[in-house]
Write a protein that holds these residues in place. Structure first.
Motif, PDB file in Angstrom:
ATOM      1  N   ILE A  64       0.855  -1.179   0.000  1.00 23.22           N
ATOM      2  CA  ILE A  64       0.000   0.000   0.000  1.00 23.22           C
ATOM      3  C   ILE A  64       0.894   1.234   0.000  1.00 23.22           C
ATOM      4  CG2 ILE A  64      -0.221   0.044   2.525  1.00 23.22           C
ATOM      5  CD1 ILE A  64      -3.144   1.053   2.010  1.00 23.22           C
ATOM      6  N   THR A  65       0.510   2.219  -0.786  1.00 23.37           N
ATOM      7  CA  THR A  65       1.229   3.492  -0.798  1.00 23.37           C
ATOM      8  C   THR A  65       0.287   4.565  -0.274  1.00 23.37           C
ATOM      9  OG1 THR A  65       0.569   3.935  -3.084  1.00 23.37           O
ATOM     10  CG2 THR A  65       2.706   2.861  -2.741  1.00 23.37           C
ATOM     11  N   TRP A  66       0.880   5.617   0.250  1.00 23.15           N
ATOM     12  CA  TRP A  66       0.090   6.689   0.855  1.00 23.15           C
ATOM     13  C   TRP A  66       0.386   8.005   0.166  1.00 23.15           C
ATOM     14  CZ3 TRP A  66      -3.562   5.564   4.391  1.00 23.15           C
ATOM     15  CH2 TRP A  66      -3.502   4.308   4.985  1.00 23.15           C
ATOM     16  N   ASP A  67      -0.668   8.768  -0.067  1.00 22.40           N
ATOM     17  CA  ASP A  67      -0.534  10.105  -0.615  1.00 22.40           C
ATOM     18  C   ASP A  67      -1.235  11.054   0.353  1.00 22.40           C
ATOM     19  OD1 ASP A  67       0.219  12.095  -2.328  1.00 22.40           O
ATOM     20  OD2 ASP A  67      -1.314  11.694  -3.835  1.00 22.40           O
ATOM     21  N   VAL A  68      -1.015  12.318   0.191  1.00 25.63           N
ATOM     22  CA  VAL A  68      -1.579  13.328   1.088  1.00 25.63           C
ATOM     23  C   VAL A  68      -2.527  14.218   0.310  1.00 25.63           C
ATOM     24  CG1 VAL A  68      -0.987  15.372   2.435  1.00 25.63           C
ATOM     25  CG2 VAL A  68       0.389  13.312   2.658  1.00 25.63           C
ATOM     26  N   GLU A  69      -3.702  14.445   0.871  1.00 27.08           N
ATOM     27  CA  GLU A  69      -4.662  15.404   0.309  1.00 27.08           C
ATOM     28  C   GLU A  69      -5.050  16.358   1.420  1.00 27.08           C
ATOM     29  OE1 GLU A  69      -7.961  13.421  -1.564  1.00 27.08           O
ATOM     30  OE2 GLU A  69      -6.643  12.310  -2.918  1.00 27.08           O
ATOM     31  N   ARG A  70      -4.697  17.620   1.231  1.00 30.27           N
ATOM     32  CA  ARG A  70      -4.993  18.622   2.261  1.00 30.27           C
ATOM     33  C   ARG A  70      -6.455  19.048   2.154  1.00 30.27           C
ATOM     34  NH1 ARG A  70      -2.184  21.964   5.658  1.00 30.27           N
ATOM     35  NH2 ARG A  70      -0.092  21.475   4.984  1.00 30.27           N
ATOM     36  N   ASP A  71      -7.129  19.088   3.303  1.00 23.12           N
ATOM     37  CA  ASP A  71      -8.517  19.536   3.343  1.00 23.12           C
ATOM     38  C   ASP A  71      -8.605  21.032   3.648  1.00 23.12           C
ATOM     39  OD1 ASP A  71      -9.523  16.984   2.810  1.00 23.12           O
ATOM     40  OD2 ASP A  71      -9.426  16.433   4.923  1.00 23.12           O
ATOM     41  N   ASP A  72      -7.840  21.483   4.622  1.00 23.44           N
ATOM     42  CA  ASP A  72      -7.753  22.899   4.960  1.00 23.44           C
ATOM     43  C   ASP A  72      -6.477  23.101   5.772  1.00 23.44           C
ATOM     44  OD1 ASP A  72      -8.369  22.225   7.696  1.00 23.44           O
ATOM     45  OD2 ASP A  72     -10.502  22.368   7.265  1.00 23.44           O
ATOM     46  N   PHE A  73      -6.318  24.258   6.369  1.00 28.37           N
ATOM     47  CA  PHE A  73      -5.077  24.561   7.083  1.00 28.37           C
ATOM     48  C   PHE A  73      -4.834  23.583   8.236  1.00 28.37           C
ATOM     49  CE2 PHE A  73      -2.678  26.924  10.349  1.00 28.37           C
ATOM     50  CZ  PHE A  73      -1.526  27.187   9.626  1.00 28.37           C
ATOM     51  N   HIS A 105      -6.340  20.402   8.646  1.00 28.26           N
ATOM     52  CA  HIS A 105      -6.688  19.002   8.402  1.00 28.26           C
ATOM     53  C   HIS A 105      -6.129  18.513   7.063  1.00 28.26           C
ATOM     54  CE1 HIS A 105      -9.853  20.568  11.078  1.00 28.26           C
ATOM     55  NE2 HIS A 105      -9.722  19.386  11.658  1.00 28.26           N
ATOM     56  N   PHE A 106      -5.725  17.243   7.047  1.00 28.11           N
ATOM     57  CA  PHE A 106      -5.401  16.585   5.797  1.00 28.11           C
ATOM     58  C   PHE A 106      -5.725  15.113   5.922  1.00 28.11           C
ATOM     59  CE2 PHE A 106      -1.315  15.685   7.863  1.00 28.11           C
ATOM     60  CZ  PHE A 106      -0.975  14.440   7.367  1.00 28.11           C
ATOM     61  N   ARG A 107      -5.741  14.431   4.783  1.00 23.17           N
ATOM     62  CA  ARG A 107      -6.015  12.989   4.748  1.00 23.17           C
ATOM     63  C   ARG A 107      -4.828  12.272   4.136  1.00 23.17           C
ATOM     64  NH1 ARG A 107     -10.007  12.639   0.791  1.00 23.17           N
ATOM     65  NH2 ARG A 107      -9.804  14.845   0.479  1.00 23.17           N
ATOM     66  N   GLY A 108      -4.460  11.167   4.764  1.00 30.35           N
ATOM     67  CA  GLY A 108      -3.515  10.245   4.159  1.00 30.35           C
ATOM     68  C   GLY A 108      -4.344   9.244   3.376  1.00 30.35           C
ATOM     69  N   GLN A 156      -8.347   5.665   4.360  1.00 30.19           N
ATOM     70  CA  GLN A 156      -7.900   7.044   4.500  1.00 30.19           C
ATOM     71  C   GLN A 156      -7.678   7.317   5.987  1.00 30.19           C
ATOM     72  OE1 GLN A 156     -10.475   9.942   2.705  1.00 30.19           O
ATOM     73  NE2 GLN A 156     -10.676   8.767   0.815  1.00 30.19           N
ATOM     74  N   LEU A 157      -6.601   7.980   6.297  1.00 24.79           N
ATOM     75  CA  LEU A 157      -6.324   8.412   7.661  1.00 24.79           C
ATOM     76  C   LEU A 157      -6.611   9.901   7.749  1.00 24.79           C
ATOM     77  CD1 LEU A 157      -2.926   6.592   8.244  1.00 24.79           C
ATOM     78  CD2 LEU A 157      -5.173   5.931   9.109  1.00 24.79           C
ATOM     79  N   LEU A 158      -7.293  10.313   8.777  1.00 20.44           N
ATOM     80  CA  LEU A 158      -7.662  11.709   8.964  1.00 20.44           C
ATOM     81  C   LEU A 158      -6.725  12.335   9.993  1.00 20.44           C
ATOM     82  CD1 LEU A 158     -11.510  11.122   9.201  1.00 20.44           C
ATOM     83  CD2 LEU A 158     -10.124  11.476   7.154  1.00 20.44           C
ATOM     84  N   PHE A 159      -6.103  13.447   9.626  1.00 20.87           N
ATOM     85  CA  PHE A 159      -5.147  14.123  10.493  1.00 20.87           C
ATOM     86  C   PHE A 159      -5.672  15.501  10.879  1.00 20.87           C
ATOM     87  CE2 PHE A 159      -2.542  11.029   8.422  1.00 20.87           C
ATOM     88  CZ  PHE A 159      -1.443  10.790   9.242  1.00 20.87           C
ATOM     89  N   ARG A 160      -5.306  15.920  12.090  1.00 22.20           N
ATOM     90  CA  ARG A 160      -5.620  17.264  12.593  1.00 22.20           C
ATOM     91  C   ARG A 160      -4.313  17.906  13.049  1.00 22.20           C
ATOM     92  NH1 ARG A 160      -8.228  16.167  17.429  1.00 22.20           N
ATOM     93  NH2 ARG A 160      -6.252  16.472  18.483  1.00 22.20           N
ATOM     94  N   ARG A 161      -4.167  19.192  12.737  1.00 18.35           N
ATOM     95  CA  ARG A 161      -2.973  19.916  13.176  1.00 18.35           C
ATOM     96  C   ARG A 161      -3.020  20.086  14.682  1.00 18.35           C
ATOM     97  NH1 ARG A 161      -1.693  24.969  14.327  1.00 18.35           N
ATOM     98  NH2 ARG A 161      -3.674  25.782  13.631  1.00 18.35           N
TER      99      ARG A 161
END
Length: 167
Positions: free
Chosen positions: A121-130, A132-135, A147-152
């Motif tokens: 599996i490979t992971w890419d990053v998609e930014r949602d806003d300042f 938050h982003f998703r792996g 998808q992994l959900l990230f918070r700053r």
């Protein structure tokens, strides 16, 4: 005045570098910790109460869909499904299982279709806003992964949830 302008340009360049590079760095360091089995590093990169809430929400949606279709969960009282789901999620969502999700694309690899079990599996990053982003995971054959959900959190990032792909 010139020194102030140079300082402002340097600060702007540092901020831009952080803004664009930090999500990729966070995803990469999470994947490295997962692949090496570094539980302590994983625990420092994950907000486990938030991830468990995410899992409960997804379980609730799944149960609701099953009820609409007249599936098995339609015959089980809400309180039992809620309590059992909460217990399973609280025990199952930990550093080891999240490491498995990142390294293999599944919380429980035996439940993956056979063709995905051996794929990388490979992971890419998609930014949602300042903040938050998703792996976004993708299996080697192009099949969408989780998808992994990230918070700053300050200048860093924490995993706060996940979305499993429909399989």
């Amino acid at each position: 005045m010139r020194k102030l302008l140079v300082l402002a340009v340097i600060l702007l360049a540092l901020f831009a570098g952080w803004y664009f590079a930090s999500p990729w760095w966070a995803m990469r360091s999470l994947a490295d910790a997962a692949r090496s089995g570094d539980v302590a590093a994983l625990e420092g990169k994950v907000d486990f109460p938030a991830v468990r809430r995410s899992a409960r929400e997804q379980l609730g949606e799944l149960v609701g869909q099953q009820r609409e279709r007249g599936g098995l969960f339609g015959m089980v009282p809400d309180a039992i499904v809620d309590r059992a789901g909460r217990e399973v999620i609280d025990r199952a969502v930990n550093a080891d299982s999240l490491g498995t999700l990142v390294a293999t694309g599944a919380m429980a690899a035996p439940f993956l279709p056979e063709r995905l079990r051996t794929q990388a599996i490979t992971w890419d990053v998609e930014r949602d806003d300042f903040d938050h982003f998703r792996g976004v995971g993708t299996f080697a054959d192009g099949t969408p992964g989780p998808q992994l959900l990230f918070r700053r959190e300050g200048a860093g990032w924490l995993v706060t949830g996940f979305k499993l792909p429909p399989l």
